[in-house]
Design a protein around this motif. Structure first.
Motif, PDB file in Angstrom:
ATOM      1  N   ASP A  97      20.084   7.405  -5.636  1.00  0.00           N
ATOM      2  CA  ASP A  97      20.789   8.069  -4.415  1.00  0.00           C
ATOM      3  C   ASP A  97      19.887   8.015  -3.026  1.00  0.00           C
ATOM      4  N   TYR A  98      18.737   8.257  -3.398  1.00  0.00           N
ATOM      5  CA  TYR A  98      17.689   8.221  -2.408  1.00  0.00           C
ATOM      6  C   TYR A  98      16.519   7.181  -2.299  1.00  0.00           C
ATOM      7  N   TRP A  99      16.169   6.573  -1.288  1.00  0.00           N
ATOM      8  CA  TRP A  99      15.244   5.724  -1.061  1.00  0.00           C
ATOM      9  C   TRP A  99      14.377   5.899  -0.005  1.00  0.00           C
ATOM     10  N   GLY A 100      12.903   5.582  -0.396  1.00  0.00           N
ATOM     11  CA  GLY A 100      12.130   5.717   0.783  1.00  0.00           C
ATOM     12  C   GLY A 100      12.181   4.140   1.191  1.00  0.00           C
ATOM     13  N   GLN A 101      11.313   4.115   2.506  1.00  0.00           N
ATOM     14  CA  GLN A 101      11.120   3.099   3.267  1.00  0.00           C
ATOM     15  C   GLN A 101      10.102   2.347   2.403  1.00  0.00           C
ATOM     16  N   GLY A 102       9.952   1.128   2.313  1.00  0.00           N
ATOM     17  CA  GLY A 102       9.190   0.033   1.595  1.00  0.00           C
ATOM     18  C   GLY A 102       7.565   0.108   2.063  1.00  0.00           C
ATOM     19  N   THR A 103       6.679  -0.208   1.189  1.00  0.00           N
ATOM     20  CA  THR A 103       5.461  -0.471   1.365  1.00  0.00           C
ATOM     21  C   THR A 103       4.883  -2.129   1.018  1.00  0.00           C
ATOM     22  N   LEU A 104       4.410  -2.643   1.889  1.00  0.00           N
ATOM     23  CA  LEU A 104       4.001  -4.014   1.376  1.00  0.00           C
ATOM     24  C   LEU A 104       2.924  -4.113   0.753  1.00  0.00           C
ATOM     25  N   VAL A 105       2.784  -5.054  -0.542  1.00  0.00           N
ATOM     26  CA  VAL A 105       1.960  -5.289  -1.167  1.00  0.00           C
ATOM     27  C   VAL A 105       1.603  -6.924  -1.326  1.00  0.00           C
ATOM     28  N   THR A 106       0.619  -7.412  -1.002  1.00  0.00           N
ATOM     29  CA  THR A 106       0.061  -8.684  -0.733  1.00  0.00           C
ATOM     30  C   THR A 106      -1.136  -8.986  -1.576  1.00  0.00           C
ATOM     31  N   VAL A 107      -0.722  -9.925  -2.354  1.00  0.00           N
ATOM     32  CA  VAL A 107      -1.999 -10.208  -3.620  1.00  0.00           C
ATOM     33  C   VAL A 107      -2.528 -11.699  -3.202  1.00  0.00           C
ATOM     34  N   SER A 108      -3.439 -11.818  -2.450  1.00  0.00           N
ATOM     35  CA  SER A 108      -3.722 -13.391  -2.222  1.00  0.00           C
ATOM     36  C   SER A 108      -5.293 -13.261  -1.910  1.00  0.00           C
ATOM     37  N   SER A 109      -5.798 -14.502  -2.343  1.00  0.00           N
ATOM     38  CA  SER A 109      -7.364 -14.413  -2.214  1.00  0.00           C
ATOM     39  C   SER A 109      -7.642 -15.248  -0.751  1.00  0.00           C
ATOM     40  N   LEU A 155      -3.389  -7.451 -10.757  1.00  0.00           N
ATOM     41  CA  LEU A 155      -2.497  -7.878  -9.749  1.00  0.00           C
ATOM     42  C   LEU A 155      -2.422  -9.296  -9.595  1.00  0.00           C
ATOM     43  N   GLU A 156      -1.457  -9.981  -9.391  1.00  0.00           N
ATOM     44  CA  GLU A 156      -0.984 -11.442  -9.322  1.00  0.00           C
ATOM     45  C   GLU A 156      -0.470 -11.740  -8.158  1.00  0.00           C
ATOM     46  N   PRO A 157      -0.724 -12.908  -7.686  1.00  0.00           N
ATOM     47  CA  PRO A 157       0.153 -13.249  -6.334  1.00  0.00           C
ATOM     48  C   PRO A 157       1.836 -13.189  -6.618  1.00  0.00           C
ATOM     49  N   GLU A 158       2.287 -13.403  -7.787  1.00  0.00           N
ATOM     50  CA  GLU A 158       3.678 -13.058  -7.881  1.00  0.00           C
ATOM     51  C   GLU A 158       3.952 -11.757  -7.787  1.00  0.00           C
ATOM     52  N   LEU A 190      -3.409  -5.295   1.368  1.00  0.00           N
ATOM     53  CA  LEU A 190      -3.892  -6.584   0.918  1.00  0.00           C
ATOM     54  C   LEU A 190      -4.973  -6.399  -0.185  1.00  0.00           C
ATOM     55  N   VAL A 191      -4.959  -7.297  -1.428  1.00  0.00           N
ATOM     56  CA  VAL A 191      -5.501  -7.072  -2.515  1.00  0.00           C
ATOM     57  C   VAL A 191      -5.882  -8.734  -3.118  1.00  0.00           C
ATOM     58  N   GLN A 192      -6.839  -8.902  -3.578  1.00  0.00           N
ATOM     59  CA  GLN A 192      -7.420 -10.220  -4.356  1.00  0.00           C
ATOM     60  C   GLN A 192      -6.726 -10.025  -5.601  1.00  0.00           C
ATOM     61  N   PRO A 193      -6.356 -11.310  -6.230  1.00  0.00           N
ATOM     62  CA  PRO A 193      -5.745 -11.443  -7.514  1.00  0.00           C
ATOM     63  C   PRO A 193      -6.773 -10.777  -8.422  1.00  0.00           C
ATOM     64  N   GLY A 194      -6.317 -10.064  -9.172  1.00  0.00           N
ATOM     65  CA  GLY A 194      -7.084  -9.302 -10.426  1.00  0.00           C
ATOM     66  C   GLY A 194      -7.504  -7.813  -9.885  1.00  0.00           C
ATOM     67  N   GLY A 195      -7.094  -7.553  -8.865  1.00  0.00           N
ATOM     68  CA  GLY A 195      -7.313  -6.135  -8.085  1.00  0.00           C
ATOM     69  C   GLY A 195      -6.454  -5.213  -8.533  1.00  0.00           C
ATOM     70  N   SER A 196      -6.722  -4.267  -7.960  1.00  0.00           N
ATOM     71  CA  SER A 196      -5.648  -3.165  -8.236  1.00  0.00           C
ATOM     72  C   SER A 196      -5.160  -2.162  -7.004  1.00  0.00           C
TER      73      SER A 196
END
Length: 122
Positions: free
Chosen positions: A110-122, A84-87, A9-15
């Motif tokens: 051919d090969y995929w990893g499991q996902g990692t969730l990115v949430t951009v929100s204040s 980073l933006e909420p979008e 979880l990161v705020q808008p404008g963050g990295s």
């Protein structure tokens, strides 16, 4: 086996810095792609890097904000995400193509990893 990590979880404008790590093999000669899927939306390509080199491409929506890079010594490909933006909120996946030539088409990987969730929100 691939593993994507670094989401959070990161705020808008963050990295955030995402990492794609391989278990037991080097990614040096694999093309690596980062994709994302937001709730209710189709999966889209974010960035990719060719095998054996550093030539990369980016979706228009992330150009100038995201940077993909390799650390061959650590068997890792990273995605540095700035301004980073909420979008940008989505589950991010990394994928590998052993031919080294895959681009933004997810079907070429051919090969995929499991996902990692990115949430951009204040």
């Amino acid at each position: 086996q691939l593993q994507a990590s670094g989401g959070g979880l990161v705020q808008p404008g963050g990295s955030l810095r995402l990492s794609c790590t391989a278990s037991g093999f080097s990614l040096t000669y694999y093309a690596i792609g980062w994709f994302r899927q937001a709730p209710g939306k189709e999966r889209e390509g974010v960035s990719c890097i060719i095998g054996g080199g550093s030539s990369a491409s980016y979706a228009d929506s992330v150009k100038g904000r995201f940077t993909i890079s390799r650390d061959n010594a650590r068997y890792t490909v990273s995605l540095q995400m700035n301004s980073l933006e909420p979008e940008d909120t989505a589950v991010y996946y990394c994928a590998a193509d052993p031919s080294g030539s895959a681009g933004s088409n997810s079907g070429d990987y051919d090969y995929w990893g499991q996902g990692t969730l990115v949430t951009v929100s204040s």
